[in-house]
Design a protein around this motif. Structure first.
Motif, mmCIF file in Angstrom:
data_model
loop_
_atom_site.group_PDB
_atom_site.id
_atom_site.type_symbol
_atom_site.label_atom_id
_atom_site.label_comp_id
_atom_site.label_asym_id
_atom_site.label_seq_id
_atom_site.Cartn_x
_atom_site.Cartn_y
_atom_site.Cartn_z
ATOM 1 N N THR A 83 38.190 62.463 33.061
ATOM 2 C CA THR A 83 37.258 62.427 31.945
ATOM 3 C C THR A 83 35.840 62.804 32.361
ATOM 4 O O THR A 83 35.123 63.485 31.622
ATOM 5 C CB THR A 83 37.250 61.022 31.304
ATOM 6 O OG1 THR A 83 38.570 60.713 30.865
ATOM 7 C CG2 THR A 83 36.317 60.969 30.114
ATOM 8 N N GLY A 84 35.414 62.359 33.553
ATOM 9 C CA GLY A 84 34.041 62.597 33.973
ATOM 10 C C GLY A 84 33.662 64.057 33.967
ATOM 11 O O GLY A 84 32.567 64.422 33.531
ATOM 12 N N ILE A 85 34.557 64.947 34.431
ATOM 13 C CA ILE A 85 34.243 66.372 34.481
ATOM 14 C C ILE A 85 34.727 67.103 33.237
ATOM 15 O O ILE A 85 34.057 67.997 32.722
ATOM 16 C CB ILE A 85 34.823 67.020 35.765
ATOM 17 C CG1 ILE A 85 34.255 68.426 35.959
ATOM 18 C CG2 ILE A 85 36.333 67.016 35.754
ATOM 19 C CD1 ILE A 85 32.783 68.466 36.242
ATOM 20 N N PHE A 86 35.888 66.732 32.702
ATOM 21 C CA PHE A 86 36.421 67.427 31.538
ATOM 22 C C PHE A 86 35.688 67.045 30.250
ATOM 23 O O PHE A 86 35.541 67.867 29.349
ATOM 24 C CB PHE A 86 37.914 67.132 31.387
ATOM 25 C CG PHE A 86 38.793 67.930 32.303
ATOM 26 C CD1 PHE A 86 39.126 69.233 32.011
ATOM 27 C CD2 PHE A 86 39.291 67.370 33.472
ATOM 28 C CE1 PHE A 86 39.936 69.975 32.861
ATOM 29 C CE2 PHE A 86 40.100 68.106 34.326
ATOM 30 C CZ PHE A 86 40.431 69.412 34.022
ATOM 31 N N VAL A 87 35.248 65.784 30.147
ATOM 32 C CA VAL A 87 34.579 65.311 28.934
ATOM 33 C C VAL A 87 33.100 65.019 29.195
ATOM 34 O O VAL A 87 32.231 65.395 28.414
ATOM 35 C CB VAL A 87 35.268 64.037 28.382
ATOM 36 C CG1 VAL A 87 34.555 63.538 27.134
ATOM 37 C CG2 VAL A 87 36.734 64.335 28.069
ATOM 38 N N GLY A 88 32.793 64.363 30.330
ATOM 39 C CA GLY A 88 31.425 63.912 30.586
ATOM 40 C C GLY A 88 30.460 64.998 31.016
ATOM 41 O O GLY A 88 29.245 64.779 30.995
ATOM 42 N N CYS A 137 36.740 77.945 37.019
ATOM 43 C CA CYS A 137 35.628 78.514 37.790
ATOM 44 C C CYS A 137 35.727 80.039 37.830
ATOM 45 O O CYS A 137 34.715 80.744 37.682
ATOM 46 C CB CYS A 137 35.628 77.952 39.207
ATOM 47 S SG CYS A 137 35.155 76.211 39.314
ATOM 48 N N ALA A 138 36.930 80.557 38.025
ATOM 49 C CA ALA A 138 37.111 82.006 38.073
ATOM 50 C C ALA A 138 36.705 82.650 36.747
ATOM 51 O O ALA A 138 36.012 83.681 36.721
ATOM 52 C CB ALA A 138 38.562 82.338 38.407
ATOM 53 N N ILE A 139 37.098 82.035 35.641
ATOM 54 C CA ILE A 139 36.749 82.575 34.326
ATOM 55 C C ILE A 139 35.254 82.437 34.068
ATOM 56 O O ILE A 139 34.592 83.369 33.587
ATOM 57 C CB ILE A 139 37.566 81.860 33.229
ATOM 58 C CG1 ILE A 139 39.048 82.176 33.386
ATOM 59 C CG2 ILE A 139 37.071 82.274 31.837
ATOM 60 C CD1 ILE A 139 39.958 81.373 32.472
ATOM 61 N N GLY A 140 34.689 81.273 34.394
ATOM 62 C CA GLY A 140 33.268 81.045 34.147
ATOM 63 C C GLY A 140 32.371 81.977 34.940
ATOM 64 O O GLY A 140 31.412 82.545 34.402
ATOM 65 N N VAL A 160 32.270 73.840 39.281
ATOM 66 C CA VAL A 160 32.567 73.779 37.846
ATOM 67 C C VAL A 160 31.278 73.727 37.031
ATOM 68 O O VAL A 160 31.129 74.435 36.021
ATOM 69 C CB VAL A 160 33.460 72.555 37.525
ATOM 70 C CG1 VAL A 160 33.547 72.322 36.013
ATOM 71 C CG2 VAL A 160 34.858 72.753 38.103
ATOM 72 N N ALA A 161 30.323 72.889 37.452
ATOM 73 C CA ALA A 161 29.054 72.779 36.724
ATOM 74 C C ALA A 161 28.299 74.103 36.735
ATOM 75 O O ALA A 161 27.754 74.535 35.707
ATOM 76 C CB ALA A 161 28.199 71.673 37.334
ATOM 77 N N LEU A 162 28.264 74.774 37.890
ATOM 78 C CA LEU A 162 27.564 76.049 37.990
ATOM 79 C C LEU A 162 28.241 77.116 37.132
ATOM 80 O O LEU A 162 27.564 77.898 36.433
ATOM 81 C CB LEU A 162 27.511 76.504 39.451
ATOM 82 C CG LEU A 162 26.734 77.795 39.745
ATOM 83 C CD1 LEU A 162 25.277 77.663 39.307
ATOM 84 C CD2 LEU A 162 26.816 78.138 41.224
ATOM 85 N N ALA A 163 29.572 77.150 37.152
ATOM 86 C CA ALA A 163 30.305 78.116 36.335
ATOM 87 C C ALA A 163 30.078 77.855 34.849
ATOM 88 O O ALA A 163 29.937 78.801 34.058
ATOM 89 C CB ALA A 163 31.793 78.051 36.662
#
Length: 499
Positions: free
Chosen positions: A52-57, A206-209, A278-281
């Motif tokens: 949840t922290g990365i997918f939602v938060g 990440c690859a898509i972003g 993930v955050a950077l992408a």
């Protein structure tokens, strides 16, 4: 022979030798079985963290910090790194199921240990409710991309976000409980499979972003300045909650003195690198204004980049699996902590009962599932996340204190891993925890203070009187008949110390 109750007069301290001896004695009967290797333990740790922290938060963190969300994630990671060193040392030295509760019992006394266990209800029990709340958002995203149909918002969103009762949150908790009571081997296999899958999904994101990365989206970098970064770090910290769940498996891990410290450090390193990517992408593909506060943000970003709902559906599927695995791993940790507290007599005995058929605490698991399904169904997500964060930070601060105390009181205790740069590392861990607690805000402080007051009353009225450390007149020895230093406790001796 060394006293089993070292430390200041009046503290009920249970020695590390006694803790390990009791867990060993339990394993000789119908207790827990050591069936988890290093790979399974690492997957279990990743399963407990990434969800949840990365997918939602992530969208909430971006709303606080803007593009400086990268700094917020790093700040939260630094806080975890110092505390992870402390968990690694203690997990190798005291390989039992109680995690930070047991470490506090061995260093700071029974009252502090009970309050730590009480706070762990926030870190594990309430956090599993928060994790389950986010499951419904991505489940709807997945259903929408596959069938064009979604669950009604009133039955799938948290209160305050268009929902009344969050049915998917209840369902995922009951499914996790059903898997947990079948046995740790089955649960570990499922967690490992889900951990590998969700890591692959995040790498795909990440690859898509990065394929749509725009450097202009990173300016202005810190629109809310230092205050926004600090607040964002407090929110981002929720994304790291769960790495200490590895220590709750202390009685079910092969070679725990080696594998527990190693698994903690591997998990935290992998997760920190992944979160920053993930955050950077995410903010490189869309501006922070477009990401901030959006539910199912990762699916939204992929849909925008690919101009299709197919990619977002894949990400949603990964999120559904990821969040379910966190529910499974964190619920596991909660049941093992309650088992340790029950074994000490501080909470009702039903939580320590182990099924001889499945070698799991069946009754305790179902009680946890039903009890924490209620806040998952009806409590707003932000309230649950803030309380979970401050409770976890308080526990982590105590764990760093435990390392300092145990180095002084038991320098002879075998340690496969030692905190580097001692005592600077645990002291910095305490300081960073305090800094992030400051960022949670006054309302959360007051809620947490009230929660601690209730915990202190429960201990005074129930736990203190029923503690087995005081009641049992029997000598507690390890299964091989030995007599390790500090593994003897009697009621008369304890009463004399209590004065």
């Amino acid at each position: 022979m060394r006293s089993p109750f070292p430390g200041p007069s009046g503290l009920r301290i249970k020695s590390p030798d006694l803790l390990v001896a009791e867990s060993g004695a339990d394993l000789e009967g119908n207790g827990l079985k050591r069936s988890m290797g290093l790979f399974q333990l690492v997957c279990f740790g990743i399963g407990a963290i990434v969800g949840t922290g990365i997918f939602v938060g992530l969208s909430d963190t971006v709303a606080e910090a803007g593009p400086a969300v990268l700094v917020s994630f790093v700040l939260a990671a630094v806080t975890c790194v110092f505390t992870a060193f402390s968990f690694a040392e203690l997990g190798g030295a005291i390989p039992v199921s109680g995690s930070s509760y047991s470490y506090a019992y061995a260093t700071l006394g029974e009252r502090t240990a009970f309050l730590v266990g009480w706070c762990l209800l926030l870190e594990y029990g309430i956090s599993v409710s928060a994790v389950a709340v986010g499951w419904g958002q991505y489940l709807n995203e997945l259903l929408g991309s596959m069938t064009g149909w979604q669950l009604p918002a009133a039955l799938s969103n948290p209160p305050g976000d268009g929902g009344i009762v969050n049915i998917p949150a209840v369902v995922v908790m009951l499914l996790a409980a059903l898997l947990l009571v079948r046995g740790i081997r089955e649960s570990a296999r499922a967690t490992a499979a889900m951990a590998v899958l969700k890591l692959a999904i995040l790498v795909l994101f990440c690859a898509i972003g990065f394929s749509a990365f725009r450097a202009g989206h990173l300016t202005p970098f810190a629109p809310q300045s230092i205050a926004g970064i600090t607040s964002g770090a407090s929110v981002a910290f929720f994304s790291y909650i769960g790495f200490d769940a590895i220590t709750t498996a202390g009685e079910e891990v092969k070679n725990p003195r080696r594998n527990i410290p190693l698994a903690i450090l591997i998990c935290l390193g992998v997760v920190t690198a992944l979160y920053c990517l993930v955050a950077l992408a995410a903010i490189g593909a869309l501006s922070s204004d477009q990401v901030a506060g959006r539910p199912a943000a990762l699916s939204l970003i992929v849909n925008k980049v690919t101009h299709s709902t197919l990619g977002g559906g894949v990400i949603a599927f990964g999120a559904v699996v990821a969040i379910a695995s966190v529910v499974l791993a964190v619920m596991y940790g909660q049941t093992r902590i309650l088992m340790s507290m029950s074994r000490d007599g501080l909470i009702p005995r039903i939580f320590e009962r182990i099924s001889p058929r499945t070698a799991t605490p069946v009754a305790g698991t179902w009680i946890v599932a039903v009890l924490f399904a209620v806040p998952a169904a009806v409590v707003p997500l932000d309230v649950v996340m803030n309380l979970t964060t401050i409770g976890t930070l308080a526990v982590m601060a105590v764990v760093n204190v435990c390392v300092l105390v145990l180095r002084r009181t038991r320098p002879d205790l075998p340690r496969r891993f030692r905190v580097p740069l001692f005592p600077a590392s645990p002291l910095l861990g305490i300081a960073f925890c305090g800094y992030l607690i400051y960022g949670t805000g006054l309302a959360t402080w007051l809620q947490f203070a009230g929660f601690l007051v209730v915990g202190a009353l429960v201990y005074a009225c129930y736990g203190r009187r029923r503690s087995r450390l005081v009641q049992s007149p029997d000598v507690v020895r390890p299964p091989d008949g030995g007599d390790p230093a500090g593994a003897v406790a009697t009621a008369p001796a304890m009463a004399a110390r209590e004065g």
